[in-house]
Design a protein around this motif. Structure first.
Motif, PDB file in Angstrom:
ATOM      1  N   UNK A 166     -12.985  27.362 -38.875  1.00  0.00           N
ATOM      2  CA  UNK A 166     -11.553  27.676 -38.842  1.00  0.00           C
ATOM      3  C   UNK A 166     -11.234  28.553 -37.641  1.00  0.00           C
ATOM      4  N   UNK A 167     -10.217  28.128 -36.898  1.00  0.00           N
ATOM      5  CA  UNK A 167      -9.831  28.810 -35.665  1.00  0.00           C
ATOM      6  C   UNK A 167      -8.661  29.750 -35.944  1.00  0.00           C
ATOM      7  N   UNK A 168      -8.887  31.048 -35.759  1.00  0.00           N
ATOM      8  CA  UNK A 168      -7.859  32.058 -35.973  1.00  0.00           C
ATOM      9  C   UNK A 168      -7.451  32.646 -34.625  1.00  0.00           C
ATOM     10  N   UNK A 169      -6.167  32.659 -34.354  1.00  0.00           N
ATOM     11  CA  UNK A 169      -5.656  33.342 -33.165  1.00  0.00           C
ATOM     12  C   UNK A 169      -5.221  34.738 -33.576  1.00  0.00           C
TER      13      UNK A 169
ATOM     14  N   UNK B 103     -17.064  33.161 -40.956  1.00  0.00           N
ATOM     15  CA  UNK B 103     -17.188  31.806 -40.440  1.00  0.00           C
ATOM     16  C   UNK B 103     -16.013  31.305 -39.642  1.00  0.00           C
ATOM     17  N   UNK B 104     -15.317  32.206 -38.952  1.00  0.00           N
ATOM     18  CA  UNK B 104     -14.173  31.807 -38.147  1.00  0.00           C
ATOM     19  C   UNK B 104     -14.489  31.872 -36.659  1.00  0.00           C
TER      20      UNK B 104
ATOM     21  N   UNK C 111      -9.279  39.750 -46.543  1.00  0.00           N
ATOM     22  CA  UNK C 111      -9.774  38.754 -45.592  1.00  0.00           C
ATOM     23  C   UNK C 111     -10.179  37.467 -46.303  1.00  0.00           C
ATOM     24  N   UNK C 112     -10.810  37.607 -47.467  1.00  0.00           N
ATOM     25  CA  UNK C 112     -11.218  36.423 -48.223  1.00  0.00           C
ATOM     26  C   UNK C 112      -9.986  35.631 -48.671  1.00  0.00           C
TER      27      UNK C 112
END
Length: 359
Positions: free
Chosen positions: A166-169, A187-188, A341-342
């Motif tokens: 997963x891509x977080x900006x 896992x990001x 966060x979870x």
């Protein structure tokens, strides 16, 4: 060297500089109530240009290590303690507190009555203060420079970390490194972008979710970014932390106000209305979202500070938005809020790629 702390209300305190103090400086004076975590506090960008008073009487006893920095350098303007321990006792210690501050030309004033200083701040609020070797200062010296602090602490270029699914900006208003670590550990892949990155630029990165970071100063100094923040919230699962929480509220039509002396410490009790439980939290902020301003915004207060009942976090009736005023990454402080966060990752998994609408 003999030194003085002057408060704008006329109070004066005599102490000793444990570092070189060659010039008079002025900054907003605030206090932090945690017993530990001074290294994280010093390097937290949210303290940009503030004079910090540590209420615990012995600061520096475990030194400064190379593992617990929240950014590349300290951001405080000055440090005040009752006693500064010059002999650090910890296997990870690389510098003493005084050595570290000396390296960055930040004055450390010790042997000061910190209890009296804090009582003054609690009674009259945060105020301009001066650190000086001069016993007397002029009234006009109490001048705080009113400039936007976020541009000083935000990253200037895009930087990527991790290689998760997963891509977080992460929109960097003055992020803490532990915030970034919290996402990578889950896992990001995280791309950190400057605070004024446009919506179209973020969209081009093809994120699955957005994190609006913490940062210094008044959120209303950042009105230029609010349209982009609103678009991000409308298009992506979003987590706002501290300043990011305040900006999310402003972008959706809410309002913020300044507290008298803010919340800064590692032991603030917060009530989570959704889970019906109390957690202890780490906090560092001067501004809060006004609950009455949330009418007709779609936002609802989920978290509340049990000291003053101020809003500590929001959800939205349509958008997959969650915000917290406290610091779930817990550096320094308790880790009870890390489930935020979870929840955010689950939000990303459940809502990535969806289109949202709100009338």
């Amino acid at each position: 060297m003999e030194g003085y702390l002057h408060l704008s209300n006329g109070k004066k305190y005599k102490g000793e500089f444990a570092t070189k103090a060659s010039e008079t400086l002025c900054g907003e004076i605030v206090f932090f109530t945690g017993m530990t975590g001074y290294q994280e506090v010093l390097t937290d960008p949210s303290y940009k240009d503030q004079i910090i008073v540590f209420t615990y009487p012995l600061i520096g006893n475990y030194g400064i290590n190379k593992e617990d920095f929240e950014s590349k350098k300290p951001h405080v303007k000055g440090v005040i303690v009752y006693e500064a321990n010059m002999q650090a006792h910890h296997y990870q210690s690389q510098y003493s507190l005084a050595e570290y501050l000396e390296k960055w030309n930040i004055p450390l004033l010790s042997h000061v009555d910190t209890r009296s200083i804090v009582k003054n701040i609690r009674q009259e609020g945060s105020m301009p203060a001066i650190l000086s070797t001069d016993e007397n200062v002029a009234k006009e010296d109490f001048l705080l420079v009113k400039d936007a602090k976020v541009p000083k602490v935000s990253e200037k270029i895009h930087q990527s970390y991790g290689d998760g699914k997963y891509h977080i900006v992460l929109i960097d208003f003055g992020k803490k490194e532990s915030m970034l670590d919290g996402l990578v550990e889950r896992g990001c892949k995280v791309t950190v972008v400057p605070y004024n990155t446009t919506f179209d630029e973020v969209k081009g990165l093809k994120p699955h979710g957005i994190l609006l970071s913490n940062g210094p100063g008044d959120p209303k100094e950042l009105t230029d970014v609010l349209p982009a923040v609103k678009l991000l919230i409308q298009h992506y699962p979003t987590l706002g932390i501290c300043l990011g929480h305040q900006l999310a509220a402003l972008a959706l039509g809410g309002d913020t106000t300044k507290l008298s002396f803010g919340h800064r410490g590692a032991n603030h009790p917060v009530f989570d209305k959704r889970n019906n439980k109390v957690i202890m939290s780490s906090q560092n902020h001067s501004y809060v979202v006004e609950e009455e301003s949330l009418a007709n915004t779609g936002c609802e207060a989920r978290f509340f500070n049990l000291h003053d009942n101020s809003v500590e976090g929001l959800t939205h009736s349509v958008y997959p938005l969650q915000t917290v005023q406290f610091h779930p990454e817990a550096n320094p402080g308790p880790s009870e809020g890390q489930y935020i966060f979870d929840e955010f990752i689950e939000n990303v998994k459940a809502n990535s790629g969806r289109v949202f609408a709100y009338a």
